[in-house]
Design a protein around this motif. Sequence first.
Motif, PDB file in Angstrom:
ATOM      1  N   TYR A   1      52.179 -15.651 -19.466  1.00  0.00           N
ATOM      2  CA  TYR A   1      51.334 -16.161 -20.552  1.00  0.00           C
ATOM      3  C   TYR A   1      49.857 -15.986 -20.205  1.00  0.00           C
ATOM      4  O   TYR A   1      49.067 -15.532 -21.026  1.00  0.00           O
ATOM      5  CB  TYR A   1      51.653 -17.638 -20.801  1.00  0.00           C
ATOM      6  CG  TYR A   1      50.751 -18.287 -21.822  1.00  0.00           C
ATOM      7  CD1 TYR A   1      50.966 -18.101 -23.179  1.00  0.00           C
ATOM      8  CD2 TYR A   1      49.677 -19.088 -21.424  1.00  0.00           C
ATOM      9  CE1 TYR A   1      50.131 -18.693 -24.119  1.00  0.00           C
ATOM     10  CE2 TYR A   1      48.846 -19.678 -22.346  1.00  0.00           C
ATOM     11  CZ  TYR A   1      49.077 -19.475 -23.701  1.00  0.00           C
ATOM     12  OH  TYR A   1      48.247 -20.052 -24.624  1.00  0.00           O
ATOM     13  N   TRP A   2      49.493 -16.345 -18.972  1.00  0.00           N
ATOM     14  CA  TRP A   2      48.098 -16.239 -18.560  1.00  0.00           C
ATOM     15  C   TRP A   2      47.639 -14.778 -18.561  1.00  0.00           C
ATOM     16  O   TRP A   2      46.531 -14.465 -18.990  1.00  0.00           O
ATOM     17  CB  TRP A   2      47.918 -16.866 -17.188  1.00  0.00           C
ATOM     18  CG  TRP A   2      46.503 -16.797 -16.718  1.00  0.00           C
ATOM     19  CD1 TRP A   2      46.023 -16.072 -15.684  1.00  0.00           C
ATOM     20  CD2 TRP A   2      45.379 -17.452 -17.293  1.00  0.00           C
ATOM     21  NE1 TRP A   2      44.672 -16.236 -15.568  1.00  0.00           N
ATOM     22  CE2 TRP A   2      44.245 -17.085 -16.549  1.00  0.00           C
ATOM     23  CE3 TRP A   2      45.213 -18.315 -18.368  1.00  0.00           C
ATOM     24  CZ2 TRP A   2      42.967 -17.546 -16.841  1.00  0.00           C
ATOM     25  CZ3 TRP A   2      43.938 -18.771 -18.663  1.00  0.00           C
ATOM     26  CH2 TRP A   2      42.839 -18.387 -17.901  1.00  0.00           C
TER      27      TRP A   2
ATOM     28  N   ASN B   1      47.069 -13.722 -22.079  1.00  0.00           N
ATOM     29  CA  ASN B   1      45.864 -14.394 -22.566  1.00  0.00           C
ATOM     30  C   ASN B   1      44.611 -13.675 -22.060  1.00  0.00           C
ATOM     31  O   ASN B   1      43.701 -13.381 -22.836  1.00  0.00           O
ATOM     32  CB  ASN B   1      45.886 -15.842 -22.082  1.00  0.00           C
ATOM     33  CG  ASN B   1      44.752 -16.666 -22.627  1.00  0.00           C
ATOM     34  OD1 ASN B   1      43.936 -16.201 -23.398  1.00  0.00           O
ATOM     35  ND2 ASN B   1      44.705 -17.906 -22.211  1.00  0.00           N
TER      36      ASN B   1
ATOM     37  N   ILE C   1      44.061 -10.329 -23.854  1.00  0.00           N
ATOM     38  CA  ILE C   1      43.478 -10.500 -25.193  1.00  0.00           C
ATOM     39  C   ILE C   1      41.978 -10.778 -25.081  1.00  0.00           C
ATOM     40  O   ILE C   1      41.174 -10.217 -25.827  1.00  0.00           O
ATOM     41  CB  ILE C   1      44.202 -11.627 -25.961  1.00  0.00           C
ATOM     42  CG1 ILE C   1      45.624 -11.199 -26.307  1.00  0.00           C
ATOM     43  CG2 ILE C   1      43.440 -12.004 -27.228  1.00  0.00           C
ATOM     44  CD1 ILE C   1      46.488 -12.329 -26.844  1.00  0.00           C
ATOM     45  N   ILE C   2      41.604 -11.626 -24.146  1.00  0.00           N
ATOM     46  CA  ILE C   2      40.189 -11.952 -23.959  1.00  0.00           C
ATOM     47  C   ILE C   2      39.399 -10.715 -23.532  1.00  0.00           C
ATOM     48  O   ILE C   2      38.315 -10.449 -24.066  1.00  0.00           O
ATOM     49  CB  ILE C   2      40.025 -13.092 -22.935  1.00  0.00           C
ATOM     50  CG1 ILE C   2      40.563 -14.391 -23.510  1.00  0.00           C
ATOM     51  CG2 ILE C   2      38.569 -13.247 -22.514  1.00  0.00           C
ATOM     52  CD1 ILE C   2      40.672 -15.520 -22.510  1.00  0.00           C
TER      53      ILE C   2
ATOM     54  N   TYR D   1      41.599 -12.830 -32.906  1.00  0.00           N
ATOM     55  CA  TYR D   1      41.861 -13.565 -31.663  1.00  0.00           C
ATOM     56  C   TYR D   1      42.721 -14.805 -31.935  1.00  0.00           C
ATOM     57  O   TYR D   1      43.690 -15.065 -31.208  1.00  0.00           O
ATOM     58  CB  TYR D   1      40.540 -13.973 -31.003  1.00  0.00           C
ATOM     59  CG  TYR D   1      40.732 -14.844 -29.793  1.00  0.00           C
ATOM     60  CD1 TYR D   1      41.086 -14.296 -28.567  1.00  0.00           C
ATOM     61  CD2 TYR D   1      40.569 -16.231 -29.870  1.00  0.00           C
ATOM     62  CE1 TYR D   1      41.279 -15.097 -27.463  1.00  0.00           C
ATOM     63  CE2 TYR D   1      40.758 -17.039 -28.772  1.00  0.00           C
ATOM     64  CZ  TYR D   1      41.107 -16.466 -27.570  1.00  0.00           C
ATOM     65  OH  TYR D   1      41.303 -17.264 -26.476  1.00  0.00           O
TER      66      TYR D   1
ATOM     67  N   MET E   1      46.459 -15.314 -30.457  1.00  0.00           N
ATOM     68  CA  MET E   1      46.751 -16.448 -29.580  1.00  0.00           C
ATOM     69  C   MET E   1      47.835 -17.351 -30.171  1.00  0.00           C
ATOM     70  O   MET E   1      48.680 -17.858 -29.432  1.00  0.00           O
ATOM     71  CB  MET E   1      45.482 -17.246 -29.301  1.00  0.00           C
ATOM     72  CG  MET E   1      44.538 -16.555 -28.340  1.00  0.00           C
ATOM     73  SD  MET E   1      45.295 -16.078 -26.771  1.00  0.00           S
ATOM     74  CE  MET E   1      45.770 -17.658 -26.109  1.00  0.00           C
ATOM     75  N   ASN E   2      47.839 -17.542 -31.484  1.00  0.00           N
ATOM     76  CA  ASN E   2      48.915 -18.320 -32.113  1.00  0.00           C
ATOM     77  C   ASN E   2      50.257 -17.640 -31.920  1.00  0.00           C
ATOM     78  O   ASN E   2      51.263 -18.301 -31.645  1.00  0.00           O
ATOM     79  CB  ASN E   2      48.623 -18.539 -33.593  1.00  0.00           C
ATOM     80  CG  ASN E   2      47.555 -19.571 -33.820  1.00  0.00           C
ATOM     81  OD1 ASN E   2      47.356 -20.457 -32.998  1.00  0.00           O
ATOM     82  ND2 ASN E   2      46.855 -19.460 -34.936  1.00  0.00           N
TER      83      ASN E   2
ATOM     84  N   LEU F   1      51.006 -15.555 -29.471  1.00  0.00           N
ATOM     85  CA  LEU F   1      51.331 -15.675 -28.044  1.00  0.00           C
ATOM     86  C   LEU F   1      51.838 -17.079 -27.718  1.00  0.00           C
ATOM     87  O   LEU F   1      52.820 -17.244 -26.966  1.00  0.00           O
ATOM     88  CB  LEU F   1      50.096 -15.353 -27.213  1.00  0.00           C
ATOM     89  CG  LEU F   1      50.274 -15.269 -25.704  1.00  0.00           C
ATOM     90  CD1 LEU F   1      51.166 -14.086 -25.346  1.00  0.00           C
ATOM     91  CD2 LEU F   1      48.927 -15.135 -25.022  1.00  0.00           C
ATOM     92  N   ASP F   2      51.217 -18.106 -28.275  1.00  0.00           N
ATOM     93  CA  ASP F   2      51.663 -19.483 -28.066  1.00  0.00           C
ATOM     94  C   ASP F   2      53.092 -19.680 -28.557  1.00  0.00           C
ATOM     95  O   ASP F   2      53.899 -20.334 -27.888  1.00  0.00           O
ATOM     96  CB  ASP F   2      50.737 -20.472 -28.766  1.00  0.00           C
ATOM     97  CG  ASP F   2      49.380 -20.579 -28.098  1.00  0.00           C
ATOM     98  OD1 ASP F   2      49.211 -20.063 -26.976  1.00  0.00           O
ATOM     99  OD2 ASP F   2      48.474 -21.175 -28.716  1.00  0.00           O
TER     100      ASP F   2
ATOM    101  N   GLU G   1      52.968 -23.764 -28.524  1.00  0.00           N
ATOM    102  CA  GLU G   1      52.167 -24.006 -29.727  1.00  0.00           C
ATOM    103  C   GLU G   1      51.930 -25.483 -29.910  1.00  0.00           C
ATOM    104  O   GLU G   1      52.646 -26.333 -29.373  1.00  0.00           O
ATOM    105  CB  GLU G   1      52.827 -23.395 -30.970  1.00  0.00           C
ATOM    106  CG  GLU G   1      54.163 -24.044 -31.335  1.00  0.00           C
ATOM    107  CD  GLU G   1      55.353 -23.324 -30.749  1.00  0.00           C
ATOM    108  OE1 GLU G   1      55.726 -22.278 -31.261  1.00  0.00           O
ATOM    109  OE2 GLU G   1      55.901 -23.844 -29.788  1.00  0.00           O
TER     110      GLU G   1
END
Length: 85
Positions: free
Chosen positions: A10-11, A14, A17-18, A70, A74-75, A77-78, A84
């Motif tokens: 997950y990290w 994340n 994406i950033i 973004y 992220m939603n 991915l959550d 979520e």
Amino acid sequence: MSDKDSALDYWRANVRIILVSLVIWAVVSFGLGIVLRPALKGIMVGGADLGFWFAQQGSIYVFLVLIFVYAWLMNRLDRKYGVEE
């Protein structure tokens, strides 16, 4: 897959994406608005050359789109990793 592996995946997603968002931000704001402005001078958009347009208005539009993309990514991915809200 353990919780630790899932959290690490997950990290990583994340951070990916950033980083992509930051690269897009840098290319649009610095690249198109400053570095490539002379090369874009001959292309007219709304009465101004394209380089000036990106420096003044285009980058704002790209940033707004970037915020929504973004949040959507992220939603998604959550939901994928079950974190979520």
